[in-house]
Motif scaffolding. Sequence first.
Motif, short mmCIF file in Angstrom:
data_model
loop_
_atom_site.label_atom_id
_atom_site.label_comp_id
_atom_site.label_asym_id
_atom_site.label_seq_id
_atom_site.Cartn_x
_atom_site.Cartn_y
_atom_site.Cartn_z
N LEU A 32 33.82 48.54 36.97
CA LEU A 32 33.20 47.70 37.99
C LEU A 32 31.68 47.59 37.79
O LEU A 32 31.06 46.66 38.32
N LYS A 33 31.09 48.50 37.04
CA LYS A 33 29.66 48.40 36.73
C LYS A 33 29.40 47.38 35.63
O LYS A 33 28.26 46.93 35.46
N ASN A 34 30.43 47.02 34.90
CA ASN A 34 30.30 46.03 33.83
C ASN A 34 30.46 44.64 34.43
O ASN A 34 31.56 44.20 34.76
N LYS A 35 29.36 43.93 34.62
CA LYS A 35 29.38 42.64 35.31
C LYS A 35 30.23 41.61 34.57
O LYS A 35 30.94 40.80 35.19
N LEU A 36 30.16 41.63 33.24
CA LEU A 36 30.94 40.67 32.47
C LEU A 36 32.43 40.93 32.63
O LEU A 36 33.24 39.99 32.74
N ALA A 37 32.82 42.21 32.66
CA ALA A 37 34.22 42.55 32.86
C ALA A 37 34.70 42.14 34.25
O ALA A 37 35.85 41.69 34.42
N VAL A 38 33.84 42.26 35.25
CA VAL A 38 34.20 41.84 36.61
C VAL A 38 34.43 40.33 36.65
O VAL A 38 35.38 39.85 37.28
N VAL A 39 33.58 39.57 35.96
CA VAL A 39 33.78 38.12 35.87
C VAL A 39 35.12 37.83 35.21
O VAL A 39 35.87 36.95 35.67
N GLY A 40 35.43 38.56 34.14
CA GLY A 40 36.71 38.39 33.48
C GLY A 40 37.88 38.69 34.39
O GLY A 40 38.89 37.97 34.39
N LEU A 41 37.76 39.75 35.18
CA LEU A 41 38.82 40.10 36.13
C LEU A 41 39.03 38.99 37.16
O LEU A 41 40.17 38.68 37.52
N ILE A 42 37.95 38.40 37.61
CA ILE A 42 38.06 37.31 38.59
C ILE A 42 38.80 36.13 37.98
O ILE A 42 39.68 35.53 38.62
N ILE A 43 38.48 35.80 36.73
CA ILE A 43 39.16 34.68 36.06
C ILE A 43 40.65 34.98 35.89
O ILE A 43 41.50 34.11 36.09
#
Length: 300
Positions: A32-43
């Motif tokens: 959850l600290k990885n902003k890019l991974a969070v964006v990926g999770l949202i997609i």
Amino acid sequence: METGAAVQTGQASAGVRRKKEKMYVTTIKRLLKNKLAVVGLIIIVIQVLMAIFAPWLATHDPVKQNLAAAELPVFSDGHWLGTDNYGRDIWSRIVYGARISLVVGIVSVSLGLIGGVALGLLAGYYKKLDGLIMRIVDLLFAFPGILLAMLIIAILGTGLINVAIAISIWSIPTCARIVRGSVLSVKNREYILAMKALGAGNARIIMKHILPNCLAPIIVFATMRMATAILSTASLSYLGLGAQPPTPEWGAMIAAGQAFMWTSPHMTIVPGIAIMLVVFAFNVVGDGLRDALDPNMDIN
């Protein structure tokens, strides 16, 4: 003597369980600290919701033709993303295409994991089988992945089911090699040797003690393989080997729209963006998981 060994083994197992629980919490925090991974999770969540609620999100029948409304541009009245050369609503086809890409990806990756994990466990744990299994894996590695998939489809025939089978076979050697490496690093640890000394069977040791300790690389592989599976499905459908008309599959939509690139570019650009976003999402989530599962990462 035997009782002392049993107690020691039980304490070791309890320690391993506590370590795993802590690892899960730490992994989520790191991810959850990885902003890019969070964006990926949202997609990815958006794609999953599109796949589940496709009948309600689609504004038109994805395969119904309306030649009077052919090649309408984006934001046309009643057609958010325009229409194709047959007058079919592109938004509705994108929504149903999300379902096809997700299902084929999950099926192909799952089948690949079953075969790859089984071969990797056997090769890593049983030294006598290691050489034979790894030579078979090396033979599969000799073929470029997409060519191997095309060869399998040429044998089995076109269609999404055969595409899923082809991609799963393509996934097996990589998965097997990853799992084998993890098994080799785990099987000589003290608590495994203690289980053997107490007379635990090989099947119990593999399934209850070795496999759970190999889950981290398997999860990362599966996540990133989803991106490969979705892209491969689109590529094979683009070549006419996967989804057949009028199935609303993203790669097939690009193939159908390329002849109209100059007059109706949205027919190609819209499904291309859909593929790009989903592949990007699974790749960045896979990278995020790989970093999150690294014990040397800091979570300040």
